[in-house]
Design an enzyme around this catalytic site. Structure first.
Site, PDB file in Angstrom:
ATOM      1  N   ASN A   8     -11.029   1.841  -8.118  1.00 15.50           N
ATOM      2  CA  ASN A   8     -10.030   2.902  -8.161  1.00 15.50           C
ATOM      3  C   ASN A   8      -9.417   2.910  -9.563  1.00 15.50           C
ATOM      4  O   ASN A   8      -8.579   2.079  -9.883  1.00 15.50           O
ATOM      5  CB  ASN A   8      -8.963   2.616  -7.084  1.00 15.50           C
ATOM      6  N   TRP A   9      -9.867   3.862 -10.379  1.00 10.59           N
ATOM      7  CA  TRP A   9      -9.413   3.908 -11.773  1.00 10.59           C
ATOM      8  C   TRP A   9      -8.052   4.572 -11.922  1.00 10.59           C
ATOM      9  O   TRP A   9      -7.551   4.715 -13.048  1.00 10.59           O
ATOM     10  CB  TRP A   9     -10.467   4.595 -12.654  1.00 10.59           C
ATOM     11  N   LYS A  10      -7.482   4.997 -10.809  1.00  6.96           N
ATOM     12  CA  LYS A  10      -6.132   5.586 -10.813  1.00  6.96           C
ATOM     13  C   LYS A  10      -5.981   6.579 -11.973  1.00  6.96           C
ATOM     14  O   LYS A  10      -6.871   7.364 -12.232  1.00  6.96           O
ATOM     15  CB  LYS A  10      -5.082   4.466 -10.856  1.00  6.96           C
ATOM     16  N   HIS A  93      -3.644   6.522  -0.025  1.00 11.60           N
ATOM     17  CA  HIS A  93      -3.340   5.381  -0.892  1.00 11.60           C
ATOM     18  C   HIS A  93      -1.824   5.155  -0.905  1.00 11.60           C
ATOM     19  O   HIS A  93      -1.055   6.114  -0.852  1.00 11.60           O
ATOM     20  CB  HIS A  93      -3.853   5.629  -2.315  1.00 11.60           C
ATOM     21  N   GLU A  95       0.179   4.546  -3.170  1.00 14.02           N
ATOM     22  CA  GLU A  95       0.917   5.264  -4.224  1.00 14.02           C
ATOM     23  C   GLU A  95       1.155   6.714  -3.805  1.00 14.02           C
ATOM     24  O   GLU A  95       2.188   7.304  -4.136  1.00 14.02           O
ATOM     25  CB  GLU A  95       0.136   5.162  -5.553  1.00 14.02           C
ATOM     26  N   GLU A 163      -4.636  -2.577   2.299  1.00 14.84           N
ATOM     27  CA  GLU A 163      -4.000  -2.826   1.007  1.00 14.84           C
ATOM     28  C   GLU A 163      -2.507  -3.055   1.213  1.00 14.84           C
ATOM     29  O   GLU A 163      -1.729  -2.086   1.206  1.00 14.84           O
ATOM     30  CB  GLU A 163      -4.182  -1.614   0.083  1.00 14.84           C
ATOM     31  N   GLY A 169      -1.151  -4.203  -7.614  1.00 12.95           N
ATOM     32  CA  GLY A 169      -0.698  -4.175  -9.000  1.00 12.95           C
ATOM     33  C   GLY A 169       0.315  -5.258  -9.336  1.00 12.95           C
ATOM     34  O   GLY A 169       0.972  -5.195 -10.370  1.00 12.95           O
ATOM     35  N   SER A 209      -4.542  -6.443  -6.033  1.00 14.65           N
ATOM     36  CA  SER A 209      -4.643  -7.519  -7.024  1.00 14.65           C
ATOM     37  C   SER A 209      -5.932  -8.332  -6.936  1.00 14.65           C
ATOM     38  O   SER A 209      -5.935  -9.529  -7.211  1.00 14.65           O
ATOM     39  CB  SER A 209      -3.424  -8.441  -6.959  1.00 14.65           C
ATOM     40  N   GLY A 230      -8.189  -1.891  -8.254  1.00 11.99           N
ATOM     41  CA  GLY A 230      -7.555  -1.011  -9.231  1.00 11.99           C
ATOM     42  C   GLY A 230      -7.707  -1.564 -10.634  1.00 11.99           C
ATOM     43  O   GLY A 230      -8.752  -1.435 -11.272  1.00 11.99           O
ATOM     44  N   GLY A 231      -6.660  -2.232 -11.121  1.00 11.68           N
ATOM     45  CA  GLY A 231      -6.596  -2.703 -12.500  1.00 11.68           C
ATOM     46  C   GLY A 231      -7.854  -3.387 -13.017  1.00 11.68           C
ATOM     47  O   GLY A 231      -8.343  -3.065 -14.107  1.00 11.68           O
TER      48      GLY A 231
HETATM   49  P1  PGA Z   1      -4.840  -3.265  -7.918  1.00 11.52           P
HETATM   50  O1  PGA Z   1      -4.859  -1.873  -7.123  1.00 11.52           O
HETATM   51  O2  PGA Z   1      -6.220  -3.855  -7.810  1.00 11.52           O
HETATM   52  O3  PGA Z   1      -4.504  -2.880  -9.339  1.00 11.52           O
HETATM   53  O4  PGA Z   1      -3.803  -4.117  -7.276  1.00 11.52           O
HETATM   54  C1  PGA Z   1      -5.570  -1.732  -5.929  1.00 11.52           C
HETATM   55  C2  PGA Z   1      -5.373  -0.328  -5.395  1.00 11.52           C
HETATM   56  O5  PGA Z   1      -4.275   0.221  -5.547  1.00 11.52           O
HETATM   57  O6  PGA Z   1      -6.304   0.269  -4.822  1.00 11.52           O
END
Ligand code: PGA
Length: 248
Positions: A8-10, A93, A95, A163, A169, A209, A230-231
């Site tokens: 997930n490159w957000k 998600h 977010e 999640e 994050g 994470s 994500g990150g």
């Molecule tokens: P993260 O994000 O790996 O940066 O914690 C995961 C996600 O939000 O899908």
């Protein structure tokens, strides 16, 4: 089946950076120890989709709107995503839930539209720190599952991503054993609603994470079918590190 890593490159990358990262994914794909999917932002979908076309790396979108067409300023429908080659779409998600106020009801509409349109939805569920501390984790996850899957068409493929919000994050993932317990609880809830055969068709990913230092712990759990990252997925070196950690 090999585990699935959904990247997930957000909103981390410019379109040019996303296309370059897609090429890095392609270089790794042949020898990757897992299946791969990449979710760039909307504007990068076309370029990344072109780069990944015909490759083993699947294209995913980060969100979708439930209506097919119409006066919905700023939204993007299933047809547009499919036309660009998307196979998966993330819905609900945390977010989107926290920043944009998406409710279970609204997420259910998105999920249903995506599945009806032939995309594979990835429904994200997970509790906040406060909910966890109040002992409400299972209840919250069950409520999010019920709302998100309320109108899932029969036979449609669908993935769940557990999640926990407090793990996203933050650099502090859930303990893999605890994640596996939640994944089993998710399967129990799905079995109650859909029956055992249908339940077995749901893959459950862990997200929050995940990085090279901890991915092997999650991979070792049978109840973890893959990862939503994500990150650590949006940076070439960290991504290569993830794959490396999965190989050993
Ligand atoms: P993260 O994000 O790996 O940066 O914690 C995961 C996600 O939000 O899908």
């Amino acid at each position: 089946m090999q585990k699935l890593l959904v990247a997930n490159w957000k909103m981390y990358l410019s379109d040019r950076e996303a296309a370059a990262l897609a090429r890095a994914y392609l270089r790794e794909a042949g020898s990757a120890p897992c299946r791969l999917a990449a979710a760039p932002s909307y504007t990068a979908l076309a370029a990344v989709g072109e780069a990944l076309a015909g490759s083993p790396v699947a294209l995913a979108a980060q969100d979708v709107f439930w209506e097919a067409r119409g006066a919905y300023t700023g939204e993007v429908g299933v047809e547009s995503l499919s036309a660009l080659g998307a196979r998966y779409v993330i819905v609900g998600h945390s977010e989107r839930r926290a920043i944009f106020g998406e409710t279970d009801e609204l997420i259910g509409r998105k999920l249903s539209a995506a599945a009806r349109g032939g995309l594979v939805p990835i429904l994200c569920v997970g509790e906040t720190r406060e909910e966890r501390e109040a002992g409400a984790r299972d209840e919250v996850v069950r409520r999010q599952l019920a709302g998100g899957l309320a109108n899932l068409p029969e036979e449609a493929e669908c993935l769940i991503a557990y999640e926990p919000r407090w793990a996203i994050g933050t650099g502090t993932p859930c303990d893999p054993g605890e994640a596996a317990r939640v994944h089993r609880m998710i399967h129990a809830a799905l079995e109650e609603t859909f029956g055992a055969t249908r339940d077995a068709s749901f893959a459950v990913l862990y997200g929050g994470s995940v990085d090279a230092s901890n991915v092997a712990g999650f991979a070792a759990e049978d109840a973890v079918d893959g990862f939503l990252v994500g990150g650590a997925s949006a940076d070439e070196k960290k991504f290569i590190g993830l794959l490396q950690a999965l190989r050993v």
